[in-house]
Design a protein around this motif. Structure first.
Motif, mmCIF file in Angstrom:
data_model
loop_
_atom_site.group_PDB
_atom_site.id
_atom_site.type_symbol
_atom_site.label_atom_id
_atom_site.label_comp_id
_atom_site.label_asym_id
_atom_site.label_seq_id
_atom_site.Cartn_x
_atom_site.Cartn_y
_atom_site.Cartn_z
ATOM 1 N N VAL A 209 82.149 -17.706 2.872
ATOM 2 C CA VAL A 209 82.025 -16.290 2.936
ATOM 3 C C VAL A 209 83.374 -15.498 2.639
ATOM 4 O O VAL A 209 84.434 -15.895 3.451
ATOM 5 C CB VAL A 209 81.542 -15.703 4.468
ATOM 6 C CG1 VAL A 209 81.364 -14.275 4.515
ATOM 7 C CG2 VAL A 209 80.172 -16.502 4.890
ATOM 8 N N ALA A 210 83.205 -14.738 1.778
ATOM 9 C CA ALA A 210 84.699 -14.103 1.341
ATOM 10 C C ALA A 210 85.143 -13.208 2.379
ATOM 11 O O ALA A 210 84.283 -12.771 3.336
ATOM 12 C CB ALA A 210 84.564 -13.275 -0.047
ATOM 13 N N PRO A 211 86.260 -12.723 2.353
ATOM 14 C CA PRO A 211 86.823 -11.709 3.435
ATOM 15 C C PRO A 211 86.086 -10.508 3.674
ATOM 16 O O PRO A 211 85.892 -10.061 4.762
ATOM 17 C CB PRO A 211 88.423 -11.563 2.805
ATOM 18 C CG PRO A 211 88.789 -12.659 1.984
ATOM 19 C CD PRO A 211 87.325 -13.061 1.463
ATOM 20 N N GLY B 270 79.021 -9.988 8.507
ATOM 21 C CA GLY B 270 77.790 -10.640 7.972
ATOM 22 C C GLY B 270 78.245 -12.345 8.829
ATOM 23 O O GLY B 270 77.238 -12.922 9.361
ATOM 24 N N LEU B 271 79.605 -12.795 8.590
ATOM 25 C CA LEU B 271 79.726 -14.044 8.879
ATOM 26 C C LEU B 271 79.925 -14.029 10.448
ATOM 27 O O LEU B 271 79.302 -14.941 11.165
ATOM 28 C CB LEU B 271 81.140 -14.623 8.519
ATOM 29 C CG LEU B 271 81.673 -15.940 8.928
ATOM 30 C CD1 LEU B 271 80.826 -16.875 8.724
ATOM 31 C CD2 LEU B 271 82.996 -16.236 8.437
ATOM 32 N N GLY C 9 88.813 -16.072 4.321
ATOM 33 C CA GLY C 9 87.392 -16.401 4.125
ATOM 34 C C GLY C 9 86.639 -17.083 5.319
ATOM 35 O O GLY C 9 87.820 -17.685 6.148
ATOM 36 N N GLY C 10 85.705 -17.618 5.490
ATOM 37 C CA GLY C 10 85.197 -18.418 6.713
ATOM 38 C C GLY C 10 83.932 -19.029 6.478
ATOM 39 O O GLY C 10 83.278 -18.921 5.327
ATOM 40 N N ARG C 11 83.437 -19.952 7.140
ATOM 41 C CA ARG C 11 82.246 -20.684 6.791
ATOM 42 C C ARG C 11 81.629 -21.246 8.067
ATOM 43 O O ARG C 11 82.638 -21.637 9.053
ATOM 44 C CB ARG C 11 82.397 -21.676 5.742
ATOM 45 C CG ARG C 11 83.287 -22.738 6.249
ATOM 46 C CD ARG C 11 83.518 -23.671 4.893
ATOM 47 N NE ARG C 11 82.482 -24.296 4.450
ATOM 48 C CZ ARG C 11 82.046 -24.202 2.994
ATOM 49 N NH1 ARG C 11 82.698 -23.516 2.371
ATOM 50 N NH2 ARG C 11 81.072 -24.865 2.740
ATOM 51 N N LEU D 14 84.756 -21.795 10.991
ATOM 52 C CA LEU D 14 85.933 -22.201 10.422
ATOM 53 C C LEU D 14 86.475 -20.869 9.632
ATOM 54 O O LEU D 14 85.768 -20.404 8.663
ATOM 55 C CB LEU D 14 85.783 -23.266 9.566
ATOM 56 C CG LEU D 14 87.157 -23.880 9.063
ATOM 57 C CD1 LEU D 14 87.880 -24.442 10.407
ATOM 58 C CD2 LEU D 14 86.980 -24.874 7.866
ATOM 59 N N PHE D 15 87.537 -20.318 10.275
ATOM 60 C CA PHE D 15 88.094 -19.151 9.405
ATOM 61 C C PHE D 15 89.523 -19.731 8.565
ATOM 62 O O PHE D 15 90.352 -20.456 9.454
ATOM 63 C CB PHE D 15 88.783 -18.321 10.516
ATOM 64 C CG PHE D 15 87.519 -17.786 11.396
ATOM 65 C CD1 PHE D 15 86.296 -17.080 10.909
ATOM 66 C CD2 PHE D 15 87.652 -17.683 12.806
ATOM 67 C CE1 PHE D 15 85.406 -16.566 11.698
ATOM 68 C CE2 PHE D 15 86.482 -17.360 13.650
ATOM 69 C CZ PHE D 15 85.370 -16.641 12.889
ATOM 70 N N LEU D 16 89.622 -19.222 7.543
ATOM 71 C CA LEU D 16 90.744 -19.727 6.827
ATOM 72 C C LEU D 16 91.725 -18.672 6.541
ATOM 73 O O LEU D 16 91.242 -17.561 6.276
ATOM 74 C CB LEU D 16 90.153 -20.171 5.345
ATOM 75 C CG LEU D 16 88.922 -21.416 5.485
ATOM 76 C CD1 LEU D 16 87.648 -21.057 5.723
ATOM 77 C CD2 LEU D 16 89.340 -22.230 4.173
#
Length: 253
Positions: A135-137, A142-143, A169-171, A182-184
């Motif tokens: 999921v983009a920044p 939504g994330l 981003g995250g997933r 997970l947040f990157l």
């Protein structure tokens, strides 16, 4: 007719244990059977070589536990003594095995397991940032809704810009203890780190603990049933400061 020389005579000839009468008889037999003499001569050479090899060990004193007096003393002990000794040995073996497992095997629960799971995900996804963020920044809202629904707890994305990192981003990821998010993050120098969070079944509240695995440092803690782990290829001191900033924000969600 049966030969007067048997295998016992031949082995005694190899060992040099024949009486003069039997020695003359065997020598006469070997003169008539040179192939047997050749075989026995080889056996004799091998025996001498083995004696020379193990001679130093044979000259060592007999261990105290193997002396006759010690053996008789053990036999005089009551029957329960052997059972007790066996139990102690079994306990020592179990204890050493348990400690070895604790030292060498990855933790299976609690903050240690969380740190390992975050480290594994960091190694997978940090190499391809920011593309690794499913999921983009700009899709953070939504994330957050999806992660909060899957984890059953409210989730927030810490702002680490004061520490020099921007959200990339995250997933959602899978762990042996259920779903996690997970947040990157990355900085202007291209260094990356991740923050992973999931509900905790044990260690529901735990202070920050900094650990290291090879070239990866991680700082993990738990608060109100949620576990957090910040992982990156930075020094533990640098990562600890980032984790403190994240903790300060997450305390108030």
């Amino acid at each position: 007719m049966t030969s007067p020389v048997g295998d016992d005579d031949l082995m005694a000839w190899v060992d040099g244990r024949l009486s003069p009468e039997r020695l003359r008889l065997v020598e006469a037999f070997l003169s008539e059977h040179p192939e047997v003499r050749t075989r026995l001569t080889c056996q004799m050479a091998q025996a001498r070589q083995m004696c020379a090899t193990f001679a130093p060990a044979a000259e060592e004193p007999i261990p105290a536990a193997m002396r006759v007096g010690a053996i008789l003393e053990r036999r005089r002990r009551p029957a329960w003594w052997g059972a007790l000794a066996a139990s102690l040995l079994l306990g020592a073996g179990f204890g050493s095995g348990w400690m070895s497992a604790q030292h060498f095997m990855p933790p299976s629960a609690g903050i240690g397991a969380l740190a390992q799971e975050a480290t594994d995900n960091y190694r997978v996804f940090s190499v391809d940032m920011p593309a690794a963020g499913e999921v983009a920044p700009d899709g953070r809202e939504g994330l957050l809704r999806q992660a909060s629904l899957r984890l059953g707890r409210r989730v927030a994305i810490p702002d680490l810009s004061r520490s020099g990192y921007r959200y990339a981003g995250g997933r959602l990821v899978a762990t042996p203890h259920g779903p996690a998010v997970l947040f990157l993050y990355n900085n202007e120098q291209g260094a990356s780190l991740v923050l992973m969070t999931r509900p905790m079944k044990i260690d529901k509240t735990a202070p920050m603990a900094a650990t290291r695995q090879d070239d990866v440092a991680r700082v993990s803690w738990a608060l109100n049933g949620m576990g957090y782990s910040v992982v990156g290829s930075r020094s533990p001191e640098t990562l600890h400061a980032v984790a403190e900033e994240a903790q300060r924000q997450l305390t108030h969600i």
